[in-house]
Design a protein around this motif. Sequence first.
Motif, PDB file in Angstrom:
ATOM      1  N   LYS A 270       0.743  -1.170   0.095  1.00 24.82           N
ATOM      2  CA  LYS A 270       0.209   0.084  -0.132  1.00 24.82           C
ATOM      3  C   LYS A 270       0.648   1.273   0.095  1.00 24.82           C
ATOM      4  O   LYS A 270       0.474   2.232  -0.706  1.00 24.82           O
ATOM      5  CB  LYS A 270      -0.787   0.021   1.111  1.00 24.82           C
ATOM      6  CG  LYS A 270      -2.262  -0.461   1.090  1.00 24.82           C
ATOM      7  CD  LYS A 270      -3.082  -0.244   2.572  1.00 24.82           C
ATOM      8  CE  LYS A 270      -4.382  -0.589   2.573  1.00 24.82           C
ATOM      9  NZ  LYS A 270      -5.052  -0.573   3.362  1.00 24.82           N
TER      10      LYS A 270
ATOM     11  N   CYS B 275       1.975   2.215  -3.205  1.00 23.41           N
ATOM     12  CA  CYS B 275       0.914   2.713  -4.131  1.00 23.41           C
ATOM     13  C   CYS B 275       0.394   4.067  -3.772  1.00 23.41           C
ATOM     14  O   CYS B 275      -0.268   4.775  -4.231  1.00 23.41           O
ATOM     15  CB  CYS B 275      -0.393   1.645  -3.921  1.00 23.41           C
ATOM     16  SG  CYS B 275      -0.015   0.174  -4.587  1.00 23.41           S
TER      17      CYS B 275
ATOM     18  N   MET C  59      -0.921   4.848  -0.888  1.00 24.25           N
ATOM     19  CA  MET C  59      -2.451   4.565  -0.054  1.00 24.25           C
ATOM     20  C   MET C  59      -2.282   4.743   1.409  1.00 24.25           C
ATOM     21  O   MET C  59      -3.226   4.490   1.977  1.00 24.25           O
ATOM     22  CB  MET C  59      -2.939   3.252  -0.450  1.00 24.25           C
ATOM     23  CG  MET C  59      -3.570   3.419  -1.997  1.00 24.25           C
ATOM     24  SD  MET C  59      -4.331   2.194  -2.571  1.00 24.25           S
ATOM     25  CE  MET C  59      -4.866   2.599  -4.235  1.00 24.25           C
TER      26      MET C  59
ATOM     27  N   LYS D 186       2.893   5.688 -10.780  1.00 23.33           N
ATOM     28  CA  LYS D 186       2.503   4.604  -9.533  1.00 23.33           C
ATOM     29  C   LYS D 186       2.578   3.392 -10.133  1.00 23.33           C
ATOM     30  O   LYS D 186       2.203   3.078 -11.475  1.00 23.33           O
ATOM     31  CB  LYS D 186       0.996   5.183  -9.278  1.00 23.33           C
ATOM     32  CG  LYS D 186       1.012   6.326  -8.296  1.00 23.33           C
ATOM     33  CD  LYS D 186      -0.442   6.361  -7.827  1.00 23.33           C
ATOM     34  CE  LYS D 186      -0.565   7.503  -6.808  1.00 23.33           C
ATOM     35  NZ  LYS D 186      -1.763   8.141  -6.555  1.00 23.33           N
ATOM     36  N   PRO D 187       2.582   2.290  -9.249  1.00 26.81           N
ATOM     37  CA  PRO D 187       2.866   0.914  -9.831  1.00 26.81           C
ATOM     38  C   PRO D 187       1.218   0.376 -10.059  1.00 26.81           C
ATOM     39  O   PRO D 187       0.224   1.148  -9.863  1.00 26.81           O
ATOM     40  CB  PRO D 187       3.224   0.250  -8.490  1.00 26.81           C
ATOM     41  CG  PRO D 187       2.807   0.944  -7.530  1.00 26.81           C
ATOM     42  CD  PRO D 187       3.004   2.475  -7.973  1.00 26.81           C
ATOM     43  N   GLN D 188       1.236  -0.790 -10.716  1.00 22.15           N
ATOM     44  CA  GLN D 188      -0.125  -1.372 -10.918  1.00 22.15           C
ATOM     45  C   GLN D 188      -0.026  -2.761 -10.022  1.00 22.15           C
ATOM     46  O   GLN D 188       1.309  -3.038  -9.765  1.00 22.15           O
ATOM     47  CB  GLN D 188      -0.385  -1.834 -12.242  1.00 22.15           C
ATOM     48  CG  GLN D 188      -0.820  -0.776 -13.045  1.00 22.15           C
ATOM     49  CD  GLN D 188      -2.194  -0.371 -12.845  1.00 22.15           C
ATOM     50  OE1 GLN D 188      -3.211  -1.490 -13.264  1.00 22.15           O
ATOM     51  NE2 GLN D 188      -2.584   0.611 -12.254  1.00 22.15           N
ATOM     52  N   MET D 189      -1.129  -3.281  -9.676  1.00 21.38           N
ATOM     53  CA  MET D 189      -0.916  -4.445  -8.762  1.00 21.38           C
ATOM     54  C   MET D 189      -1.430  -5.629  -9.224  1.00 21.38           C
ATOM     55  O   MET D 189      -2.644  -5.462 -10.196  1.00 21.38           O
ATOM     56  CB  MET D 189      -1.867  -4.062  -7.433  1.00 21.38           C
ATOM     57  CG  MET D 189      -0.980  -3.272  -6.500  1.00 21.38           C
ATOM     58  SD  MET D 189      -1.446  -3.196  -4.768  1.00 21.38           S
ATOM     59  CE  MET D 189      -1.120  -4.830  -4.160  1.00 21.38           C
ATOM     60  N   VAL D 190      -1.090  -6.739  -9.029  1.00 18.97           N
ATOM     61  CA  VAL D 190      -1.635  -8.000  -9.425  1.00 18.97           C
ATOM     62  C   VAL D 190      -1.838  -8.680  -8.099  1.00 18.97           C
ATOM     63  O   VAL D 190      -1.274  -8.736  -7.286  1.00 18.97           O
ATOM     64  CB  VAL D 190      -0.747  -8.836 -10.258  1.00 18.97           C
ATOM     65  CG1 VAL D 190      -1.284 -10.297 -10.427  1.00 18.97           C
ATOM     66  CG2 VAL D 190      -0.324  -8.319 -11.612  1.00 18.97           C
TER      67      VAL D 190
ATOM     68  N   THR E 251      -3.442  -6.343 -17.829  1.00 19.67           N
ATOM     69  CA  THR E 251      -4.029  -5.084 -17.425  1.00 19.67           C
ATOM     70  C   THR E 251      -3.009  -4.228 -16.847  1.00 19.67           C
ATOM     71  O   THR E 251      -3.021  -3.237 -17.086  1.00 19.67           O
ATOM     72  CB  THR E 251      -5.187  -5.352 -16.528  1.00 19.67           C
ATOM     73  OG1 THR E 251      -6.115  -6.336 -17.144  1.00 19.67           O
ATOM     74  CG2 THR E 251      -5.907  -4.052 -16.577  1.00 19.67           C
TER      75      THR E 251
ATOM     76  N   ARG F 183       3.159   0.992 -17.244  1.00 20.81           N
ATOM     77  CA  ARG F 183       3.789   1.152 -15.935  1.00 20.81           C
ATOM     78  C   ARG F 183       4.956   0.174 -15.802  1.00 20.81           C
ATOM     79  O   ARG F 183       5.009  -0.966 -16.366  1.00 20.81           O
ATOM     80  CB  ARG F 183       2.855   1.066 -14.621  1.00 20.81           C
ATOM     81  CG  ARG F 183       1.609   1.559 -14.842  1.00 20.81           C
ATOM     82  CD  ARG F 183       1.846   3.122 -14.479  1.00 20.81           C
ATOM     83  NE  ARG F 183       0.809   4.057 -15.109  1.00 20.81           N
ATOM     84  CZ  ARG F 183      -0.074   4.474 -14.151  1.00 20.81           C
ATOM     85  NH1 ARG F 183      -0.070   4.093 -12.964  1.00 20.81           N
ATOM     86  NH2 ARG F 183      -1.105   5.288 -14.345  1.00 20.81           N
TER      87      ARG F 183
END
Lengths: 238, 268
Positions: free
Chosen positions: A56, A59, A61, A75-79, A148, A154
């Motif tokens: 988090k 990100c 957050m 910003k990263p992307q999450m899986v 995605t 990213r």
Amino acid sequence: MEQPIVEVRHLNSFYGKSSFSKRRRQILKDVSFCIYRGEILGLVGQSGGGKSTLAKALCGMLTDYTGEVILHTEKPQMVFQDPLGSLNPAHTVGWSLEEPLRLQGKSRPERQRAVREILQRVGLDDSLLARYPRQLSGGQCQRVAIATAVIGGRELIIADEPVSALDVTTQAQILRLLAELKQEYHLSYLFITHDLNVVYQICDRVLVMQNGEIVEQNTVEALFSNPQHPYTKQLLDD
Amino acid sequence: MKRFGNSFLCIGTALTLLLVLLTLLSIFWTPYNTTEMNPAEKMQPPSMAHIMGTDNFGRDIFSRVLQGMGMSMTIALCVVAIGSVAGGVLGALCGYFGGLPDLILTRICDSITAFPSVLLALVIVSVVGSGTGQMIGALGVLFIPSFARVTRAEFARCRGQNYIQNAKLMGAGHGRIMLWHILPNTMQVLLPAIAIGFNNAILSEASMSYLGIGVQPPNASLGLMLSDSQIYLKSAPWYAISVGLTIVLLILGFSLIGEGLQQRSRRN
């Protein structure tokens, strides 16, 4: 030399009502590390140990924290672990894949071309585009989720237990796919897992986390051959 | 079970469609003039000429039922539109952002729902006066909490989902997330709520017009006609029966749609 893509310095994070409340609990304790460009950094530790909080933090957050998180990229992307949960159930696979490009203002033909390309790259058929996530298998969902994450361009991807919910065969395929995509798209990963086997297969370096503290960080080879901290030894023995 | 749910939806839609078509037809054409009185033909039982009979002024009940149905549906539509749009927006904002405004609004909604809605509508109408417009306004406001609550719960549920977190990371704004990422997910709960809300609106309208504070004569509404008919329950029972039956069919149609939608969403 090696360029960091993320730098985390002396990060402390808290959970609870407010700063003067007694129930305020410290989750991360003086966490410092870097993720270098093009590497897969593993993060291991027991559940509740602050792994997801650290994700988090990257990100952006976290609300209640001290210290610094410096991203040298977007910003990263999450899986995520639950393959179904990372895709919007109300939209088709095609819509979800196009969304990052739509947000970048790409035209329709551009988006469709990119979607077909990435879909082929992650080993899925065009016919899936019109399907809803609940009509896919777990492995297919996870491939779409990865696609995605990658399609928006990213450079940093946080994978939070991405293969834990999959069967062993699919696990191996997804891990291979992640490694290949890393090479082709020049990605870096923070790879969160509790499974040291997976770490051994895919990661370059590892952070070992216990109760919100990083107790050991080393290359995979060094960590597996010569663990220093008792907690690491315990993890390796299990 | 699967076919059962679909048959609910099918029958409900067919019934509602039939009534809506009849109502639309009545805007352009009714068998008889709905306000013209005809003393020679008053209180006639159902016959080929008047399939629901005539009332105490000799007016054709079927024609007036069609018109009254149109009035009731229009009012219900307006009430649901006010309630669902205002309640939906409020609920979405509260559910998505949370915090203190959410807490305050939830409490207000709870306290409003604690009263029977017709009672509160009575209070509002006694302040602003009776009439169709006032009734729509009063009922519309009272329907806000139920929609706000449903929408709030759905938005709060979706807010924490992983796909929403990823949408944020992709750079989607709050408006886009609410409208495109969350709203479609709430439809399976929202649509049955709208169908049920429509029912409640028709019933509320009927009760208020029945009490004489809604639609005013010589306009026809189902509630108003029901109130007129009860005096003649013994001498002209077909009057009350045909109006009552129409209300029942109208409600049944929407209940079946609501139930069918709920079953469908439960399956998915």
